[in-house]
Write a protein that holds these residues in place. Structure first.
Motif, PDB file in Angstrom:
ATOM      1  N   SER A 240       0.680  -1.187  -0.143  1.00 59.07           N
ATOM      2  CA  SER A 240      -0.133   0.008   0.153  1.00 59.07           C
ATOM      3  C   SER A 240       0.820   1.263  -0.142  1.00 59.07           C
ATOM      4  O   SER A 240       2.072   1.222   0.429  1.00 59.07           O
ATOM      5  N   LYS A 241       0.155   2.537  -0.282  1.00 64.38           N
ATOM      6  CA  LYS A 241       1.073   3.554  -0.306  1.00 64.38           C
ATOM      7  C   LYS A 241       1.428   4.097   1.276  1.00 64.38           C
ATOM      8  O   LYS A 241       2.385   4.618   1.562  1.00 64.38           O
ATOM      9  N   ALA A 242       0.622   3.523   2.270  1.00 63.87           N
ATOM     10  CA  ALA A 242       1.128   3.807   3.654  1.00 63.87           C
ATOM     11  C   ALA A 242       2.255   2.955   4.075  1.00 63.87           C
ATOM     12  O   ALA A 242       3.046   3.494   4.579  1.00 63.87           O
ATOM     13  N   GLU A 243       2.336   1.723   3.582  1.00 67.19           N
ATOM     14  CA  GLU A 243       3.615   1.010   3.820  1.00 67.19           C
ATOM     15  C   GLU A 243       4.740   1.737   2.889  1.00 67.19           C
ATOM     16  O   GLU A 243       6.008   1.896   3.354  1.00 67.19           O
ATOM     17  N   LEU A 244       4.626   2.047   1.775  1.00 65.66           N
ATOM     18  CA  LEU A 244       5.801   2.708   1.075  1.00 65.66           C
ATOM     19  C   LEU A 244       6.378   4.092   2.066  1.00 65.66           C
ATOM     20  O   LEU A 244       7.324   4.210   2.016  1.00 65.66           O
ATOM     21  N   LYS A 245       5.249   4.847   2.603  1.00 67.00           N
ATOM     22  CA  LYS A 245       5.600   6.054   3.156  1.00 67.00           C
ATOM     23  C   LYS A 245       6.398   5.398   4.429  1.00 67.00           C
ATOM     24  O   LYS A 245       7.527   6.122   4.892  1.00 67.00           O
ATOM     25  N   GLN A 246       5.900   4.231   5.284  1.00 66.95           N
ATOM     26  CA  GLN A 246       6.549   4.039   6.373  1.00 66.95           C
ATOM     27  C   GLN A 246       7.974   3.616   6.100  1.00 66.95           C
ATOM     28  O   GLN A 246       9.053   3.860   6.801  1.00 66.95           O
ATOM     29  N   ARG A 247       8.334   2.855   4.710  1.00 63.98           N
ATOM     30  CA  ARG A 247       9.633   2.292   4.263  1.00 63.98           C
ATOM     31  C   ARG A 247      10.419   3.662   4.033  1.00 63.98           C
ATOM     32  O   ARG A 247      11.652   3.559   4.356  1.00 63.98           O
ATOM     33  N   ILE A 248       9.773   4.696   3.246  1.00 59.34           N
ATOM     34  CA  ILE A 248      10.813   5.817   2.972  1.00 59.34           C
ATOM     35  C   ILE A 248      11.386   6.444   4.232  1.00 59.34           C
ATOM     36  O   ILE A 248      12.476   6.992   4.275  1.00 59.34           O
ATOM     37  N   LEU A 249      10.170   6.712   5.318  1.00 62.56           N
ATOM     38  CA  LEU A 249      10.799   7.422   6.430  1.00 62.56           C
ATOM     39  C   LEU A 249      11.785   6.441   7.256  1.00 62.56           C
ATOM     40  O   LEU A 249      12.538   7.138   7.816  1.00 62.56           O
TER      41      LEU A 249
END
Length: 306
Positions: free
Chosen positions: A274-283
């Motif tokens: 999901s986009k939420a997981e992508l954001k978490q991985r980027i951070l």
């Protein structure tokens, strides 16, 4: 004696394709096929040879009426022409390109001198803190449709991945790179409008000491100079200073090296649900960078700027 025995280059008969015929072929190669009524944007060697054969006699070059692809290729090779290829370049559309570039390089020189002085100073925090800011839009949230297969000795040495995937949209990374210590202040957003950029400025305002001036190297993106952004800057007088890179000169912005590092490390072949997981991985990846920060330096300083 050895020179006399060597057979020199010679032709059994004089060439029939004269210089005028070759010049005509070169002229065609330098003309786009769409300008001659074709659908194609670029020539292929085969299509150029076919056009030469069809129009050779009408243009006074009968010896080219049976020219094949190899014949046309030899003519083009003599002039080092490759009309079937595209080589991209960057047009300088900013009349003040040189002046703006020099201004950015002078800032990098000042930062280098600041860092050298801070190494022996009791207070390493400079009065003017320089950061490099830009956005990386279009980071795709892609999910696998089947689990990855781990490497197996004797079977396949690399990770196996199914060709099919699901798209969940994109995110934008707004990042600020500290040119003194390598620390990164960043946000991951759905878009990169004025409100997201202002949020990043507020993060910088909170992170750095209130008595310091924050000098920002950035491009002329509309969000950086919008009415909303200018209104926020007016609420923080003398807090932020802009140094703009010239138009089509984003390569002068050192934060691009940070984005390159991201692309080659935690963003490389990334798969998420999901986009939420992508954001978490980027951070998480940015936190890893900040755990071992690296000072980014401009390594091609013009010494004449001193």
């Amino acid at each position: 004696m050895e020179a006399g025995l060597k057979d020199l280059y010679h032709r059994p008969k004089e060439p029939v394709i004269d210089s005028a015929a070759k010049a005509w072929v070169v002229h065609l190669a330098c003309t786009k096929p769409k300008d001659l009524g074709y659908a194609a944007e670029l020539w292929t060697r085969q299509s150029l040879a076919a056009h030469v054969r069809r129009h050779a006699e009408a243009n006074g070059h009968p010896h080219l009426a049976r020219a094949v692809k190899a014949t046309v290729q030899r003519i083009l090779d003599e002039e080092h022409l490759q009309p079937h290829k595209v080589k991209y370049y960057l047009e300088r559309r900013d009349p003040q390109f040189e002046l703006k570039m020099q201004e950015v390089l002078i800032v990098y020189r000042e930062v280098m001198l600041q860092n050298q002085a801070a190494a022996s100073a009791s207070n390493p925090i400079p009065a003017v803190i320089t950061v490099s800011i830009d956005e990386k839009p279009g980071v795709q949230a892609i999910e696998n449709t089947a689990p990855d297969l781990p490497p197996r000795p004797g079977q396949h040495p690399a990770i196996g991945r199914d060709h099919e995937y699901k798209r969940h949209g994109t995110l934008s990374i707004l990042a600020s790179l500290d040119l003194h210590d390598g620390h990164v202040v960043a946000r991951v957003e759905e878009r990169h409008r004025s409100r997201e950029f202002i949020a990043l400025l507020k993060d910088l305002d909170t992170y750095y000491p209130s008595e310091s001036t924050i000098r920002i190297i950035l491009d002329n993106h509309s969000a950086h100079i919008s009415k909303e952004t200018r209104a926020y800057l007016e609420t923080r007088p003398n807090r932020f200073i802009y140094v703009h890179t010239p138009k089509h000169g984003s390569w002068l912005n050192l934060v691009e090296t940070l984005f390159g590092k991201m692309a080659h490390t935690f963003l490389r072949h990334i798969r998420v649900k999901s986009k939420a997981e992508l954001k978490q991985r980027i951070l998480l990846g940015i936190a890893e960078i900040n755990a071992a920060p690296v000072v980014h330096r401009w390594k091609k300083l013009d010494l004449s700027l001193s």
